[in-house]
Design an enzyme around this catalytic site. Structure first.
Site, PDB file in Angstrom:
ATOM      1  N   ASP A 207       0.949  -0.988   0.196  1.00  0.00           N
ATOM      2  CA  ASP A 207       0.270  -0.197   0.047  1.00  0.00           C
ATOM      3  C   ASP A 207       0.745   1.475  -0.158  1.00  0.00           C
ATOM      4  O   ASP A 207       1.619   1.422   0.726  1.00  0.00           O
ATOM      5  CB  ASP A 207      -0.502   0.005   1.320  1.00  0.00           C
ATOM      6  CG  ASP A 207      -1.851   1.005   1.643  1.00  0.00           C
ATOM      7  OD1 ASP A 207      -3.019   0.978   0.148  1.00  0.00           O
ATOM      8  OD2 ASP A 207      -1.714   2.387   1.819  1.00  0.00           O
ATOM      9  N   GLU A 257      13.787 -15.528   0.889  1.00  0.00           N
ATOM     10  CA  GLU A 257      14.055 -16.670   1.978  1.00  0.00           C
ATOM     11  C   GLU A 257      13.475 -18.224   1.469  1.00  0.00           C
ATOM     12  O   GLU A 257      13.734 -18.696   1.732  1.00  0.00           O
ATOM     13  CB  GLU A 257      14.346 -16.125   3.270  1.00  0.00           C
ATOM     14  CG  GLU A 257      15.462 -14.882   3.813  1.00  0.00           C
ATOM     15  CD  GLU A 257      14.796 -14.750   4.734  1.00  0.00           C
ATOM     16  OE1 GLU A 257      13.766 -14.294   6.226  1.00  0.00           O
ATOM     17  OE2 GLU A 257      15.177 -13.496   5.279  1.00  0.00           O
TER      18      GLU A 257
HETATM   19  C1  GLC Z   1      -4.448   2.985  -0.940  1.00  0.00           C
HETATM   20  C2  GLC Z   1      -5.531   2.702  -0.384  1.00  0.00           C
HETATM   21  C3  GLC Z   1      -6.433   2.613   0.182  1.00  0.00           C
HETATM   22  C4  GLC Z   1      -6.257   3.564   1.299  1.00  0.00           C
HETATM   23  C5  GLC Z   1      -4.470   4.530   0.793  1.00  0.00           C
HETATM   24  C6  GLC Z   1      -4.495   4.687   2.261  1.00  0.00           C
HETATM   25  O1  GLC Z   1      -4.527   3.953  -1.813  1.00  0.00           O
HETATM   26  O2  GLC Z   1      -5.491   1.354  -1.557  1.00  0.00           O
HETATM   27  O3  GLC Z   1      -7.968   2.366   0.177  1.00  0.00           O
HETATM   28  O4  GLC Z   1      -7.007   4.604   1.534  1.00  0.00           O
HETATM   29  O5  GLC Z   1      -3.921   3.924   0.599  1.00  0.00           O
HETATM   30  O6  GLC Z   1      -3.911   4.033   3.482  1.00  0.00           O
END
Ligand code: GLC
Length: 547
Positions: A207, A257
């Protein structure tokens, strides 16, 4: 070429994104859960996906749909237990489906034990060093250190903690940003990667992968100054800094790993697009999302440019490319394609339409679905991985009619009148024609479903040869059988038609125009809509096989 096994399984995989709280609710509390997913493995196997990407299922107060993680090495009790996780992954693996889990390294939740410890500890403490704290301005630090910085969800990006210090959150205030210069933070994420890898997880979706490394000068710039910095240089204080890749070199060592090595795909909204290559390199995360199709109009020229550029980039980075039309952050593509072009507003949000609660401009549902099916069939014939979002295989559209009081996405309250938020693509999946939540669970769903959901349920579409579900099943089955090397040739065609050929004679011809065109020679394998006699109708794609 059958579905790939071994270390390269991901290169041309079909990956199905599950937003767990909205997929299937086994215990009837209104929230989807891990046993719910386990109970639908047969459905996923029948659909023909190679892997599942699971959005966050960790303990969370849901300030941002689970992207506010309280504990990275556990399961939200409302979604199940670690044993349920093991049972779910066991069922997926038994069906030949891999599992990629979401990892959220830019920020934790404000309920994470480290952030709670940081709040309890004084300024300058090791506890505060794990996050990005700053003294406020003004005599007693009562003013924000960067008053006009705007978070990604609207509203200020710094929040005061009451003792003259403030912390940075690029997203909601409940999502404090980690300080990635802190060794403990780095070590802890390696531990998390091993924790899930040891449990059999095959990979990670990372993310906001481009935000981890930060370098904030003593005097913070204004938002306007920040916005003016050229992101191509890798020296922006917040986004896409070159040194972020050192972090991923460490992650790669952990992935390697394991046998086969764990894989990762970066969510990195970087610009210019060539900056994706380092995230996608084999020494880094290995793959990166390209969101270009998701941001494009339904237009042959735009698609051609995007496909060409991304295949070139993938070849240059040694990775394979990724294709995405929909995910949990954007308006579903069956809806986007039924609306007129969005002016200079981002395609992925359709702000005006959402703000009007789906009334203006008028949505052409049939056209949106026709185009979505055509675009998807073209995409599924391209080299690289295809990332699908739960419900798109039903042709689900965006739900624009969620009452304000039922909305959950923080963007809704943080940017009043500007963004309605992302709840419309997160409405729980309809499994049956009837029932309190159309088969999602035994009671009502956590986000209200509209009446029309029954008609687009799995039950309604199953066995209907013309349904979108049948189209996806047929396409994914054939894609597995036909998969070829990662090259693509363009067959000359009219400007509003794209005609591509894979090395083994598998072709896709997509007519982006509205008038029919002559159907090229070849054995017809599958079409996104009815074909005319010797004709490929408008907004339709066909797969052909050349002998
Ligand atoms: C990414 C995710 C989204 C989230 C953001 C903050 O863009 O896809 O859903 O709100 O990160 O974590």
């Amino acid at each position: 070429m059958a579905a790939q096994n071994g270390a390269d399984w991901w290169r041309q995989a079909t990956v199905y994104q599950i937003y767990p709280r909205s997929f299937a609710d086994a215990n009837g509390d209104g929230l989807g859960d891990l046993p719910g997913i386990a109970s639908r493995v047969d459905y996923l196997a029948r659909l023909g996906v190679d892997a599942v990407w699971l959005s966050p299922f960790y303990p969370s107060a849901l300030a941002d749909g689970g992207y506010d993680v309280d504990d990275y090495r556990n399961v939200d009790p409302r979604l199940g237990t670690l044993d349920d996780f093991d049972a779910m992954i066991g069922a997926l693996h038994a069906a030949g489906i891999k599992l990629i889990v979401d990892i959220v390294p830019n920020h934790s939740s404000n309920r994470h034990e480290w952030f709670q410890a940081a709040l309890a500890a004084p300024k300058g403490s090791p506890e505060r060093d794990r996050y990005v704290f700053r003294d406020g301005l003004g005599e007693n630090g009562e003013l924000s250190p960067a008053p006009d910085w705007v978070s990604a969800f609207g509203g200020p990006a710094w929040t005061a903690v009451g003792d003259g210090q403030w912390y940075l959150h690029l997203f909601a205030p409940e999502q404090p940003d980690f300080n990635w210069r802190n060794e403990e933070v780095r070590e802890d994420f390696l531990k998390t990667l091993r924790f899930w890898s040891d449990r059999g997880v095959d990979g990670f979706r990372v993310d906001v992968a481009h935000a981890l490394a930060k370098d904030l000068p003593a005097d913070l710039p204004s938002q306007a100054q920040l916005d003016a910095i050229d992101k191509a240089t890798g020296t922006h204080p917040l986004w896409d800094r070159d040194e972020v890749h050192e972090i991923y070199t460490g992650w790669r060592a952990v992935f390697d790993e394991y046998d086969p090595p764990r894989i990762a795909v970066a969510e990195a909204w970087v610009n210019p697009p060539w900056r994706r290559a380092r995230y996608a390199s084999a020494a880094g995360l290995g793959q990166a999302f390209n969101f270009d199709l998701l941001e494009a109009d339904f237009d042959a020229g735009a698609f051609k440019g995007i496909i060409t550029e991304n295949l070139e980039q993938a070849a240059a980075s040694g990775s394979s490319t990724t294709w995405v039309f929909s995910n949990h952050d954007v308006v579903r593509h069956a809806t986007r394609y039924g609306l007129p072009p969005n002016g200079d507003q981002p395609r992925k949000y359709n702000r005006a339409w959402l703000l009007s609660r789906g009334t203006e401009p008028e949505l052409d549902t049939a056209r949106g679905l026709r185009r979505a099916r055509a675009a998807t069939l073209l995409m599924l014939a391209l080299p690289g991985s295809a990332y699908l979002y739960q419900g798109e295989e039903l042709g689900l559209g965006e739900v624009a009619t969620i009452p304000d009081g039922a909305r959950q996405d923080p963007t809704f309250v943080r940017s009043p009148g500007v963004d309605v938020g992302r709840d419309g693509c997160r409405v729980p999946i309809p499994w049956t024609v009837e029932g309190p939540s159309f088969g999602f669970g035994s009671g009502p769903a956590h986000l209200p479903q509209p009446d029309w959901f029954g008609k687009v349920s799995v039950e309604a579409e199953d066995g209907d040869a013309g349904s979108t579900l049948s189209l996806y099943r047929a396409a994914l089955g054939l894609r597995r059988e036909l998969q070829a090397d990662e090259t693509l040739a363009w067959v000359p065609s009219r400007d509003d038609v794209l005609h591509v050929r894979r090395a083994n004679g598998w072709e896709a011809v997509a007519n982006f125009g509205t008038a029919p065109v002559a159907l090229p020679e070849g054995e017809v394998l599958l079409a996104s809509g009815p074909l005319g006699e010797g004709e490929l109708p408008g907004e339709t794609t066909v797969w052909l096989k050349q002998a």
